[in-house]
Scaffold this motif. Structure first.
Motif, PDB file in Angstrom:
ATOM      1  N   LEU A 166       0.802  -1.226  -0.066  1.00  0.00           N
ATOM      2  CA  LEU A 166      -0.137  -0.034  -0.070  1.00  0.00           C
ATOM      3  C   LEU A 166       0.811   1.300   0.074  1.00  0.00           C
ATOM      4  O   LEU A 166       0.491   2.163  -0.514  1.00  0.00           O
ATOM      5  CB  LEU A 166      -0.973   0.057   1.209  1.00  0.00           C
ATOM      6  CG  LEU A 166      -1.818  -1.003   1.073  1.00  0.00           C
ATOM      7  CD1 LEU A 166      -2.886  -1.244   2.692  1.00  0.00           C
ATOM      8  CD2 LEU A 166      -3.049  -0.799  -0.008  1.00  0.00           C
ATOM      9  N   LEU A 167       2.098   1.253   0.676  1.00  0.00           N
ATOM     10  CA  LEU A 167       2.784   2.434   0.524  1.00  0.00           C
ATOM     11  C   LEU A 167       3.451   2.557  -0.682  1.00  0.00           C
ATOM     12  O   LEU A 167       3.287   3.685  -1.044  1.00  0.00           O
ATOM     13  CB  LEU A 167       4.099   2.109   1.750  1.00  0.00           C
ATOM     14  CG  LEU A 167       5.064   3.380   2.032  1.00  0.00           C
ATOM     15  CD1 LEU A 167       4.259   4.447   2.454  1.00  0.00           C
ATOM     16  CD2 LEU A 167       5.811   2.859   2.920  1.00  0.00           C
ATOM     17  N   ASN A 168       3.577   1.585  -1.393  1.00  0.00           N
ATOM     18  CA  ASN A 168       4.507   1.753  -2.772  1.00  0.00           C
ATOM     19  C   ASN A 168       3.283   2.371  -3.628  1.00  0.00           C
ATOM     20  O   ASN A 168       3.548   3.269  -4.678  1.00  0.00           O
ATOM     21  CB  ASN A 168       5.146   0.370  -3.289  1.00  0.00           C
ATOM     22  CG  ASN A 168       6.338   0.409  -2.594  1.00  0.00           C
ATOM     23  OD1 ASN A 168       7.245   1.352  -2.627  1.00  0.00           O
ATOM     24  ND2 ASN A 168       6.579  -0.994  -2.114  1.00  0.00           N
ATOM     25  N   PHE A 169       2.024   1.821  -3.332  1.00  0.00           N
ATOM     26  CA  PHE A 169       0.780   2.059  -4.295  1.00  0.00           C
ATOM     27  C   PHE A 169       0.442   3.550  -3.971  1.00  0.00           C
ATOM     28  O   PHE A 169       0.328   4.407  -4.821  1.00  0.00           O
ATOM     29  CB  PHE A 169      -0.358   1.381  -4.102  1.00  0.00           C
ATOM     30  CG  PHE A 169      -1.513   1.732  -4.806  1.00  0.00           C
ATOM     31  CD1 PHE A 169      -1.860   0.861  -6.045  1.00  0.00           C
ATOM     32  CD2 PHE A 169      -2.517   2.666  -4.293  1.00  0.00           C
ATOM     33  CE1 PHE A 169      -2.913   1.511  -6.939  1.00  0.00           C
ATOM     34  CE2 PHE A 169      -3.734   2.869  -4.924  1.00  0.00           C
ATOM     35  CZ  PHE A 169      -3.632   2.209  -6.140  1.00  0.00           C
ATOM     36  N   TRP A 170       0.561   3.897  -2.742  1.00  0.00           N
ATOM     37  CA  TRP A 170       0.156   5.414  -2.334  1.00  0.00           C
ATOM     38  C   TRP A 170       1.128   6.428  -3.021  1.00  0.00           C
ATOM     39  O   TRP A 170       1.029   7.408  -3.297  1.00  0.00           O
ATOM     40  CB  TRP A 170       0.101   5.525  -0.704  1.00  0.00           C
ATOM     41  CG  TRP A 170      -0.108   6.911  -0.285  1.00  0.00           C
ATOM     42  CD1 TRP A 170      -1.127   7.561  -0.192  1.00  0.00           C
ATOM     43  CD2 TRP A 170       0.927   7.616   0.472  1.00  0.00           C
ATOM     44  NE1 TRP A 170      -0.948   8.747   0.345  1.00  0.00           N
ATOM     45  CE2 TRP A 170       0.510   8.938   0.835  1.00  0.00           C
ATOM     46  CE3 TRP A 170       2.405   7.386   0.500  1.00  0.00           C
ATOM     47  CZ2 TRP A 170       1.284   9.964   1.345  1.00  0.00           C
ATOM     48  CZ3 TRP A 170       3.389   8.431   1.057  1.00  0.00           C
ATOM     49  CH2 TRP A 170       2.380   9.620   1.516  1.00  0.00           C
ATOM     50  N   LYS A 171       2.395   6.091  -3.000  1.00  0.00           N
ATOM     51  CA  LYS A 171       3.603   6.937  -3.238  1.00  0.00           C
ATOM     52  C   LYS A 171       3.252   7.314  -4.836  1.00  0.00           C
ATOM     53  O   LYS A 171       3.451   8.538  -5.279  1.00  0.00           O
ATOM     54  CB  LYS A 171       5.013   6.230  -3.356  1.00  0.00           C
ATOM     55  CG  LYS A 171       5.669   6.113  -1.813  1.00  0.00           C
ATOM     56  CD  LYS A 171       6.613   5.221  -1.964  1.00  0.00           C
ATOM     57  CE  LYS A 171       7.687   5.484  -2.994  1.00  0.00           C
ATOM     58  NZ  LYS A 171       8.924   4.503  -3.078  1.00  0.00           N
ATOM     59  N   SER A 172       2.547   6.366  -5.777  1.00  0.00           N
ATOM     60  CA  SER A 172       2.565   6.847  -6.888  1.00  0.00           C
ATOM     61  C   SER A 172       0.971   7.365  -7.527  1.00  0.00           C
ATOM     62  O   SER A 172       0.605   7.437  -8.746  1.00  0.00           O
ATOM     63  CB  SER A 172       2.856   5.591  -8.120  1.00  0.00           C
ATOM     64  OG  SER A 172       2.277   4.354  -7.747  1.00  0.00           O
ATOM     65  N   ASP A 173       0.187   7.187  -6.296  1.00  0.00           N
ATOM     66  CA  ASP A 173      -0.995   7.487  -6.539  1.00  0.00           C
ATOM     67  C   ASP A 173      -1.353   8.793  -6.871  1.00  0.00           C
ATOM     68  O   ASP A 173      -1.163   9.857  -6.074  1.00  0.00           O
ATOM     69  CB  ASP A 173      -2.017   7.134  -5.339  1.00  0.00           C
ATOM     70  CG  ASP A 173      -3.535   7.529  -5.575  1.00  0.00           C
ATOM     71  OD1 ASP A 173      -3.984   7.682  -6.587  1.00  0.00           O
ATOM     72  OD2 ASP A 173      -4.459   7.250  -4.737  1.00  0.00           O
ATOM     73  N   ASP A 174      -2.037   9.404  -7.918  1.00  0.00           N
ATOM     74  CA  ASP A 174      -2.428  10.630  -8.201  1.00  0.00           C
ATOM     75  C   ASP A 174      -3.532  11.302  -8.569  1.00  0.00           C
ATOM     76  O   ASP A 174      -3.977  12.062  -8.952  1.00  0.00           O
ATOM     77  CB  ASP A 174      -1.262  11.199  -9.660  1.00  0.00           C
ATOM     78  CG  ASP A 174      -1.854  10.287 -10.764  1.00  0.00           C
ATOM     79  OD1 ASP A 174      -2.977   9.694 -10.665  1.00  0.00           O
ATOM     80  OD2 ASP A 174      -1.360  10.483 -11.922  1.00  0.00           O
ATOM     81  N   SER A 175      -4.593  10.236  -7.655  1.00  0.00           N
ATOM     82  CA  SER A 175      -5.880  10.248  -8.018  1.00  0.00           C
ATOM     83  C   SER A 175      -6.459  11.590  -6.768  1.00  0.00           C
ATOM     84  O   SER A 175      -5.678  11.749  -5.979  1.00  0.00           O
ATOM     85  CB  SER A 175      -6.770   9.156  -7.578  1.00  0.00           C
ATOM     86  OG  SER A 175      -6.385   8.794  -6.234  1.00  0.00           O
ATOM     87  N   ALA A 176      -7.388  12.332  -7.170  1.00  0.00           N
ATOM     88  CA  ALA A 176      -7.857  13.297  -6.296  1.00  0.00           C
ATOM     89  C   ALA A 176      -8.196  12.720  -5.047  1.00  0.00           C
ATOM     90  O   ALA A 176      -8.954  11.782  -4.724  1.00  0.00           O
ATOM     91  CB  ALA A 176      -9.159  14.162  -6.954  1.00  0.00           C
TER      92      ALA A 176
END
Length: 217
Positions: A166-176
């Protein structure tokens, strides 16, 4: 204490350190340099942290502590199922990280190696594994059969792997509002609990790939 020095606390050191890192786009090379820039005594720094590396670890521990403090203020939390407690933990943890996103991204992306990244997360890993163990141990108290009881050690390792995913996913998450991360949290937590209820986790050789496939299939 010199005339320019000021009274410091653990939280104020953390705030000064995060500000220093973001304003200078680098870590301070020494405790002396950090303290001089912030007009504090080295002796005050060492009351709370033994080194810059210890401070970096301490910041992650503080993120965890802040998360737990928030969720425990919810009077309904203690009546939640283990699944809902884990969901609440991750939602809150990533809200805390989002409040400090610029710092988190910088220190993770500028670590000289993956091992250095893991080093600063050591305390966080221990805390999250312990959190997961307590959840499972409490759940097992209500189960009479050994066959239906979950393995706290195994579950805690799964919870840490999930955290890293989840940390790696959140790092690249650019959704509002990082809403994609919220979806990933919900699907991954439900996946893990479904797996634990129906499949021996020992049979899953590559947990990361499995989690990714199940979350975004």
């Amino acid at each position: 204490m010199s005339a320019k020095a000021k009274k410091v606390t653990k939280d104020s050191i953390i705030t000064m350190f995060m500000d220093y890192v973001l304003e200078n786009e680098k870590l301070p090379k020494t405790v002396y340099k950090f303290c001089k820039v912030n007009a504090i005594e080295e002796s005050d720094f060492y009351l709370y942290f033994g080194s810059i590396e210890a401070l970096k670890k301490g910041i992650w521990n503080t993120f965890y502590e802040n998360t737990v403090n928030v969720i425990e203020k919810n009077k309904e939390y203690h009546d939640f199922t283990n699944r809902d407690k884990m969901l609440t933990f991750f939602y809150t943890f990533f809200e805390v990280l989002t409040l400090n996103r610029s710092y988190v991204l910088f220190v993770m992306e500028n670590a000289p190696s993956p091992l250095k990244n893991m080093e600063q997360l050591k305390g966080l890993r221990k805390n999250i594994k312990e959190f997961a163990k307590v959840l499972i141990a409490n759940g097992n108290q209500n189960k009479s059969s050994k066959l239906t009881k979950h393995n706290p050690q195994l579950f805690s390792e799964g919870a840490w792997l999930q955290t890293m995913f989840l940390l790696n996913f959140w790092k690249s998450d650019d959704s509002a509002g990082f809403e994609k991360t919220d979806v990933a949290i919900e699907k991954s937590v439900n996946t893990i609990f479904d797996v634990f209820d129906n499949t021996p986790l020992e049979n899953i050789l590559d947990f990361g790939k499995f989690l990714y496939k199940e979350t975004f299939a």
